[in-house]
Design a protein around this motif. Structure first.
Motif, mmCIF file in Angstrom:
data_model
loop_
_atom_site.group_PDB
_atom_site.id
_atom_site.type_symbol
_atom_site.label_atom_id
_atom_site.label_comp_id
_atom_site.label_asym_id
_atom_site.label_seq_id
_atom_site.Cartn_x
_atom_site.Cartn_y
_atom_site.Cartn_z
ATOM 1 N N GLN A 205 71.711 58.613 38.269
ATOM 2 C CA GLN A 205 72.259 57.574 37.408
ATOM 3 C C GLN A 205 71.529 56.246 37.603
ATOM 4 O OE1 GLN A 205 76.414 56.861 37.994
ATOM 5 N NE2 GLN A 205 76.535 55.247 36.458
ATOM 6 N N VAL A 206 71.097 55.966 38.850
ATOM 7 C CA VAL A 206 70.385 54.720 39.122
ATOM 8 C C VAL A 206 69.094 54.657 38.319
ATOM 9 C CG1 VAL A 206 69.259 53.356 40.915
ATOM 10 C CG2 VAL A 206 71.413 54.515 41.409
ATOM 11 N N ILE A 494 66.037 62.399 30.599
ATOM 12 C CA ILE A 494 66.871 62.988 29.550
ATOM 13 C C ILE A 494 67.704 64.135 30.104
ATOM 14 C CG2 ILE A 494 66.812 64.312 27.408
ATOM 15 C CD1 ILE A 494 64.463 62.622 26.536
ATOM 16 N N VAL A 495 67.081 64.987 30.888
ATOM 17 C CA VAL A 495 67.812 66.113 31.485
ATOM 18 C C VAL A 495 68.922 65.611 32.401
ATOM 19 C CG1 VAL A 495 67.600 68.113 33.007
ATOM 20 C CG2 VAL A 495 65.834 67.663 31.291
ATOM 21 N N ALA A 496 68.605 64.590 33.231
ATOM 22 C CA ALA A 496 69.619 64.036 34.136
ATOM 23 C C ALA A 496 70.771 63.401 33.367
ATOM 24 C CB ALA A 496 68.970 63.006 35.069
ATOM 25 N N THR A 497 70.457 62.743 32.260
ATOM 26 C CA THR A 497 71.499 62.119 31.451
ATOM 27 C C THR A 497 72.426 63.156 30.840
ATOM 28 O OG1 THR A 497 70.019 60.280 30.924
ATOM 29 C CG2 THR A 497 71.932 60.581 29.508
ATOM 30 N N VAL A 498 71.843 64.230 30.316
ATOM 31 C CA VAL A 498 72.665 65.290 29.721
ATOM 32 C C VAL A 498 73.558 65.939 30.765
ATOM 33 C CG1 VAL A 498 72.576 67.534 28.566
ATOM 34 C CG2 VAL A 498 71.010 65.721 27.878
ATOM 35 N N ILE A 499 73.013 66.184 31.946
ATOM 36 C CA ILE A 499 73.816 66.793 33.023
ATOM 37 C C ILE A 499 74.950 65.864 33.438
ATOM 38 C CG2 ILE A 499 73.758 67.558 35.424
ATOM 39 C CD1 ILE A 499 70.920 68.553 34.943
ATOM 40 N N GLU A 500 74.640 64.588 33.568
ATOM 41 C CA GLU A 500 75.671 63.635 33.964
ATOM 42 C C GLU A 500 76.773 63.528 32.912
ATOM 43 O OE1 GLU A 500 76.154 58.933 35.262
ATOM 44 O OE2 GLU A 500 74.247 59.708 34.546
ATOM 45 N N MET A 501 76.402 63.531 31.643
ATOM 46 C CA MET A 501 77.404 63.463 30.589
ATOM 47 C C MET A 501 78.286 64.707 30.574
ATOM 48 S SD MET A 501 75.163 61.852 27.445
ATOM 49 C CE MET A 501 76.520 62.108 26.316
ATOM 50 N N VAL A 503 78.999 66.549 33.303
ATOM 51 C CA VAL A 503 79.805 66.615 34.531
ATOM 52 C C VAL A 503 80.834 65.505 34.597
ATOM 53 C CG1 VAL A 503 79.707 66.501 37.045
ATOM 54 C CG2 VAL A 503 77.975 67.794 35.791
ATOM 55 N N SER A 504 80.418 64.272 34.304
ATOM 56 C CA SER A 504 81.308 63.124 34.434
ATOM 57 C C SER A 504 82.326 63.111 33.299
ATOM 58 C CB SER A 504 80.499 61.823 34.417
ATOM 59 O OG SER A 504 79.545 61.805 35.460
ATOM 60 N N SER A 517 95.920 44.892 35.028
ATOM 61 C CA SER A 517 94.679 45.349 35.650
ATOM 62 C C SER A 517 94.080 46.455 34.788
ATOM 63 C CB SER A 517 94.932 45.866 37.068
ATOM 64 O OG SER A 517 95.801 46.987 37.038
ATOM 65 N N GLU A 518 92.838 46.824 35.119
ATOM 66 C CA GLU A 518 92.159 47.879 34.380
ATOM 67 C C GLU A 518 92.533 49.243 34.932
ATOM 68 O OE1 GLU A 518 88.064 45.829 32.701
ATOM 69 O OE2 GLU A 518 88.004 46.924 34.588
ATOM 70 N N LYS A 519 92.564 50.218 34.052
ATOM 71 C CA LYS A 519 92.875 51.592 34.436
ATOM 72 C C LYS A 519 91.981 52.533 33.638
ATOM 73 C CE LYS A 519 96.671 54.952 34.581
ATOM 74 N NZ LYS A 519 98.099 55.182 34.241
ATOM 75 N N PHE A 520 91.386 53.500 34.329
ATOM 76 C CA PHE A 520 90.487 54.441 33.653
ATOM 77 C C PHE A 520 91.298 55.439 32.843
ATOM 78 C CE2 PHE A 520 88.000 58.338 33.355
ATOM 79 C CZ PHE A 520 86.796 57.856 32.872
ATOM 80 N N LEU A 521 90.969 55.542 31.566
ATOM 81 C CA LEU A 521 91.624 56.485 30.669
ATOM 82 C C LEU A 521 90.575 57.368 30.006
ATOM 83 C CD1 LEU A 521 94.205 54.161 28.865
ATOM 84 C CD2 LEU A 521 94.617 55.634 30.832
ATOM 85 N N SER A 522 90.930 58.613 29.767
ATOM 86 C CA SER A 522 90.021 59.537 29.083
ATOM 87 C C SER A 522 90.062 59.274 27.581
ATOM 88 C CB SER A 522 90.421 60.986 29.376
ATOM 89 O OG SER A 522 90.318 61.258 30.760
ATOM 90 N N TYR A 523 88.936 59.502 26.934
ATOM 91 C CA TYR A 523 88.889 59.343 25.488
ATOM 92 C C TYR A 523 89.748 60.415 24.824
ATOM 93 C CZ TYR A 523 85.008 56.001 25.603
ATOM 94 O OH TYR A 523 84.232 54.885 25.801
#
Length: 639
Positions: A205-206, A494-501, A503-504, A517-523
């Motif tokens: 990701q970095v 590109i391959v790393a981006t697709v894999i990350e999308m 998995v994450s 406060s902020e809270k992580f919500l799924s789309y």
């Protein structure tokens, strides 16, 4: 009041009061308000005096005075009602009984509350649109109006705008850097900036974010760089320009980062000192209540002048001794590094963290105005370049279109598309577009540009063109980077981006009003569909144009020169026949004996400079020529 009422007579009574106000008024004798002396503030038997500003009322038999005008009456009422009580009593009561306190503001911070509630007035989920935020809608309209006017005038006008919009941010950044270095804790922030975290280098990701940052910073893949460059002369030193812009961009990034980390270091010290004070008060309370023993406090610790080092020493002793029940004390370690490591993403950095730090500046309104005016200039400069990248190729392909109509049309479409982002939930869509419409599609566009030039058009041909333009042979370093290194790195990204999308989890940070406060919500499913549609829509023109040109549905302009080059060659090529012109441009056969418009050049000798590039079979002749581009001894073909 009734005449025979016991209250009026002052007699004791035990009857319950059951009369209503309406009942009492119906039994009371009617009063003549006009003749009432109490209504005029006069004692019985006294006559009203005719004072200044009071005139006899017409039709009043007793000569009742009246105000000369309505204004006099209002001023008199205001003068009577507004007094010392407004100045000292009301503030005193507010201070005594507590102030208009907003729980959401109290739980978060003033700047965070102002950004999310006053500025964005944001909803708690992306599913609740909340309607348009009219303040932001009008700001969006004003921004696109400015961009439209600048683009309509062309580069002559927008170039003059760039003098200010490009140079003013540097003035502000230098001022902020000087001011920031004078703040307490700024050195801590800068030291944190230059402290490497080598374990992060192993995370894909970095590198993906680094590549995306380069694309955004240099404007790669957007078309603005090509559009601006198309207005240069053919013999312009593009090598120098590319190196200069890259260096300036890098220096600007370092300068801006120094400013940000200096200010964040100052903010981190303030927050850390606040943490020390709050937790020290907790420890004092535990000492008074006997929960903690005085023996746990080091003898040199002075609570009236408690430093962060002393607190951390005291914190370590208490944690060691009360290891079993330490969590129940609710004490924080108050480590400066933790404050510096708190990630602030997207708009939060500029509009929350940076703004909150500026509130502690001397003359903070001045610095706030300078900072946000700088942001406006940066945004305008970027949008002018982006719009130029859109309008220039359209006008080149369709010269009959009026530029004014095209610019106005593009800005109108952009404004209505931007209405999605100025809803109360618009900030969530900004995050979605930033994550899905920029990263992967932009990388794909750039790698296709790289492959088109390096492998389809040919790296050797491209470097030969550069040598013709520059007058000197480009470094062989570029040859290997364009042909091998860049495509390989971009493919891995590109391959790393697709894999990350994959998995994450796909989601966003929502501002929950109840939690402040902020809270992580799924789309939700429909939002995921929009997110993936953004990726497809951003890359869809590439295969569509390829198919259209492959089947001759759209002209690829292969037999035409660029606009700027064609203008410079009009006179020289006027006497050439169409066949000879085509052969001359593509390097076929022997050119016409007419004077050559191309500058004389040496044949490109390849990266090593030892072998001559010649044009082998591939253009239909099969006969190598001295002005070609193919390495005669190389087994690889560029076509």
């Amino acid at each position: 009041m009734l005449k025979n009422s016991k209250v009026t007579l002052g007699l004791p009574h035990s009857d319950p009061v059951t009369e209503s106000v309406a009942d009492l008024l119906t039994l009371a004798e009617p009063l003549d308000y006009k003749s009432s002396r109490m209504s005029m503030g006069l004692s019985p038997g006294a006559q009203p005096a005719m004072g200044k500003g009071l005139l006899p009322s017409p039709g009043d038999e007793e000569g009742r005075p009246a105000w000369n005008s309505k204004l006099q009456y209002i001023l008199a009422q205001v003068g009577f009602s507004v007094g010392l009580g407004n100045v000292w009593r009301f503030p005193y009561l507010c201070q005594k009984n507590g102030g208009v306190i907003e729980p959401e503001c109290e739980k978060s911070s003033a700047t965070t509350y102002f950004w999310y509630r006053q500025t964005l007035n944001i909803t708690s989920t992306i599913e609740d649109s909340g309607g348009l935020n009219w303040k932001m809608t009008m700001s969006l309209f004003a921004a696109w109006l400015i961009v439209c006017l600048a683009v309509i005038k062309g580069i002559q006008s927008s170039g003059k705008v760039m003098y200010f919009s490009s140079l003013f941010p540097y003035v502000v950044l230098i001022c902020f850097l000087v001011r920031g270095l004078m703040l307490k804790g700024s050195v801590d922030g800068i030291a944190h900036m230059f402290t490497p975290k080598l374990e992060k280098m192993l995370e894909p990701q970095v590198w993906r974010e680094a590549a995306t940052q380069v694309f955004f910073a240099l404007g790669l893949g957007f078309g603005g760089v090509i559009a601006f460059s198309s207005y240069n002369k053919r013999d312009n030193n593009c090598h120098f320009d590319a190196a200069l812009v890259s260096i300036i961009n890098f220096i600007t990034s370092i300068l801006a980062t120094l400013v940000v980390f200096a200010v964040l270091g100052f903010k981190a010290n303030i927050m850390n000192e606040k943490c020390v004070v709050e937790n020290a008060e907790k420890i004092l309370g535990y000492l008074k209540s006997g929960v903690l023993s005085l023996e746990l406090i080091p003898p040199h610790v002075n609570f009236s002048h408690l430093s962060a080092v002393d607190y951390q020493e005291m914190y370590g002793v208490i944690k060691t001794v009360r290891e079993d029940s330490f969590d129940q004390l609710g004490l924080d370690p108050c480590i400066l590094e933790d404050e510096l490591n708190k990630a602030v993403q997207g708009t939060g950095l500029a509009f929350i963290a940076f703004t909150e730090a500026m509130t502690h500046f001397p003359a903070s309104p001045f610095w706030s105005v300078m900072f946000f005016f700088m942001l406006i200039n940066l945004g305008l400069g970027s949008m002018i370049g982006t719009m130029t990248g859109i309008t220039t190729p359209v006008l080149d392909a369709f010269p009959k279109i009026r530029k004014e109509f095209l610019c106005v049309g593009c800005c109108i479409v952009a404004f209505f598309c931007g209405l999605l982002f100025v809803q109360r939930s618009g900030n969530y869509f900004v995050t979605m577009f930033d994550d899905y419409s920029a990263g992967l599609p932009l990388t794909v566009v750039v790698i296709l540009e790289n492959i088109s030039v390096a492998w389809i058009y040919g790296t050797k041909r491209f470097m030969q063109d550069l040598e013709d333009m520059l007058g000197f042979r480009p470094y062989s370093f570029y040859f290997y980077m364009w042909k091998y290194v860049s495509p390989a790195c971009l493919t891995v990204l590109i391959v790393a981006t697709v894999i990350e999308m994959a998995v994450s989890p796909a989601g966003y940070n929502a501002w929950v009003e109840e939690l402040a406060s902020e809270k992580f919500l799924s789309y939700p499913p429909w939002a995921l569909g929009v997110a993936y549609s953004l990726i497809i829509a951003a890359m869809l023109p590439l295969p569509c144009v390829f198919i259209a040109r492959h089947f001759n549905l759209l002209s690829d302009g292969s037999n035409k020169l660029s606009v700027s080059y064609r203008k410079g060659m009009t006179k020289e090529l006027s006497g050439l026949e169409e066949e000879n012109e085509s052969r001359f441009i593509l390097g076929k056969g022997t050119p016409s004996p007419s004077p050559s418009p191309m500058p004389s050049h040496r044949p490109y000798l390849g990266p090593g400079g030892a072998q001559e590039m010649t044009n082998t079979a591939g253009y239909g002749t099969g006969t190598p020529t001295k002005t070609g581009y193919q390495n005669i001894n190389s087994p690889e073909s560029e076509l």
